[in-house]
Motif scaffolding. Structure first.
Motif: not given
Length: 426
Positions: A340-364
């Motif tokens: 609603a504040l203007g975030a685009r779909a790709r911004h949301i996608t990038a955020q959740f991919l970054t979170e899951s990627g960070a958890l995967g790298a930490l787990g690695g």
């Protein structure tokens, strides 16, 4: 903690310069993306830790399996070098049909080979054709007279020495028993248990075809020629006294143990040393090429264990995907506010991919450390040399990162598709 108020979120939105009155177009800087992903992970630390646990187990198993495979392969190499590469078998193939004799090995065959440089022990053996069958009993009559079927092997003392026996009780027969054709035997521990022989202090005897023979040794294990553990081993002179020499269909053989590196040379020289006039009566079998044999064994181990490691990584990927998807559903309202504040779909996608990627790298990273420690611990416990390839250690965290990104694709796509109106209704 990163602020999550509408004002703070709006401060991250930018309008394209020089487009007054145009529809606002937002962008998300890389540092802001990392900050939002960091805040999202720390918002629920317990869940984030459990999410990373799947990758820890998968990558840890991957590193441990590859390390243990390399370590075990080195032990296979050592075993081939110390056992298989120091063993030569010589078969009595006789001459042609007219000259074929019962036993082509001369009486002093072990002594002839032991004079060759590089030979440690050598002995002649054959399977005995016992009159009346090969049933071995602990008593001629009574409850223990039922006995056990076991092969009877006639052997010179050098055979047992070359086999490298580990005795649980007693001793093996020697040149004295061989020379005097003593009525003694050596048996394996399994056969001794089945016959009820638990101690040699009472000088127990076994009966083979009605012939009593005193048990002087019980073998618990051998380094080579494992079939001796299932046999009753009799001095060859004793076997000839009661049952004769090798039968026509059962030719005699020789077992030779050599020093490391001498087996191939001994295999070439043995026939000529045994009978210079008729070396064609013997066939020497050198040890197999250890490089080819261990390569086949190691290849089979690698394929099997890598399959198991892949299964563990798949399980970790599913775990991250499931937990990330649950997080998306729980944060639907937050996603709606951002949209609603203007975030685009790709911004949301990038955020959740970054979170899951960070958890995967930490787990690695954590999994790589635990897998390496597992390899070292097992190697120390087994008195082995631990081997972990540097490429495995370097690639494992990247595999964790790739696992996290792959696991976050679908949840991130679901999050990017949430519309602000639908989110705010919930």
């Amino acid at each position: 903690m990163i602020p999550r108020t509408p004002k703070a979120l709006a401060s991250r939105l930018r309008r394209r310069p020089g487009t007054a009155g145009a529809v606002p177009r937002t962008r998300l800087r890389f540092l802001d993306l990392l900050a939002e992903a960091h805040a999202g992970i720390l918002q629920r630390p317990g869940r984030s830790a459990l999410t990373a646990l799947g990758t820890v187990l998968g990558v840890g198993t991957f590193v441990a399996i590859l390390g243990l495979t390399a370590t075990a392969s080195s032990q296979i190499d050592a075993r081939f070098n110390t056992l298989v590469a120091t063993e030569v078998t010589i078969e009595d193939i006789g001459g042609d049909s007219a000259e074929r004799i019962a036993n082509a090995f001369p009486d002093d065959a072990p002594s002839r080979l032991e004079h060759l440089h590089g030979v440690r022990h050598a002995g002649v053996y054959w399977h005995v054709d016992v009159t009346g069958g090969s049933t071995v009993t602990a008593a001629p009559v009574g409850d223990t007279a039922g006995g056990e079927e076991a092969p009877v092997v006639a052997a010179t003392p050098g055979v047992l020495s070359a086999a490298g026996p580990t005795l649980s009780q007693g001793r093996i027969f020697d040149a004295f028993h061989q020379r005097r054709a003593e009525d003694v035997v050596v048996i394996g521990s399994g056969l001794a248990d089945r016959l009820g022989i638990t101690t040699l202090e009472t000088q127990p005897a076994v009966f083979i075809g009605g012939t009593p023979l005193t048990v002087i040794g019980i073998v618990d294990d051998v380094a080579r020629q494992e079939d001796l553990l299932l046999s009753v081993i009799v001095p060859s002179t004793t076997a000839e006294k009661y049952w004769g020499g090798p039968a026509r269909g059962e030719r005699a053989k020789m077992l030779v143990s050599t020093r490391l590196g001498a087996a191939t040379q001994i295999a070439r020289e043995a026939a000529l040393a045994l009978d210079p006039a008729h070396p064609d009566r013997f066939k020497s079998i050198p040890p197999p090429d250890p490089r080819t044999l261990r390569g086949n064994v190691s290849g089979d181990l690698d394929q099997l264990l890598l399959l198991l490691a892949g299964i563990c990584l798949v399980i970790g990927t599913v775990g991250i995907a499931n937990t990330t998807l649950v997080a998306v559903l729980e944060r639907t309202a937050e996603i709606g506010v951002r949209r609603a504040l203007g975030a685009r779909a790709r911004h949301i996608t990038a955020q959740f991919l970054t979170e899951s990627g960070a958890l995967g790298a930490l787990g690695g990273l954590v999994g790589t450390s635990l897998g390496t420690l597992t390899v070292v611990g097992v190697a120390v416990a087994r008195d082995w040399t631990p081997i972990v390839h540097p490429a495995t250690v370097a690639a494992a965290p990247l595999i964790g990162l790739a696992t996290g990104l792959l696991a976050g694709l679908y949840p991130a796509w679901r999050a990017s598709g949430i519309q602000p109106v639908e989110a705010l209704r919930r």
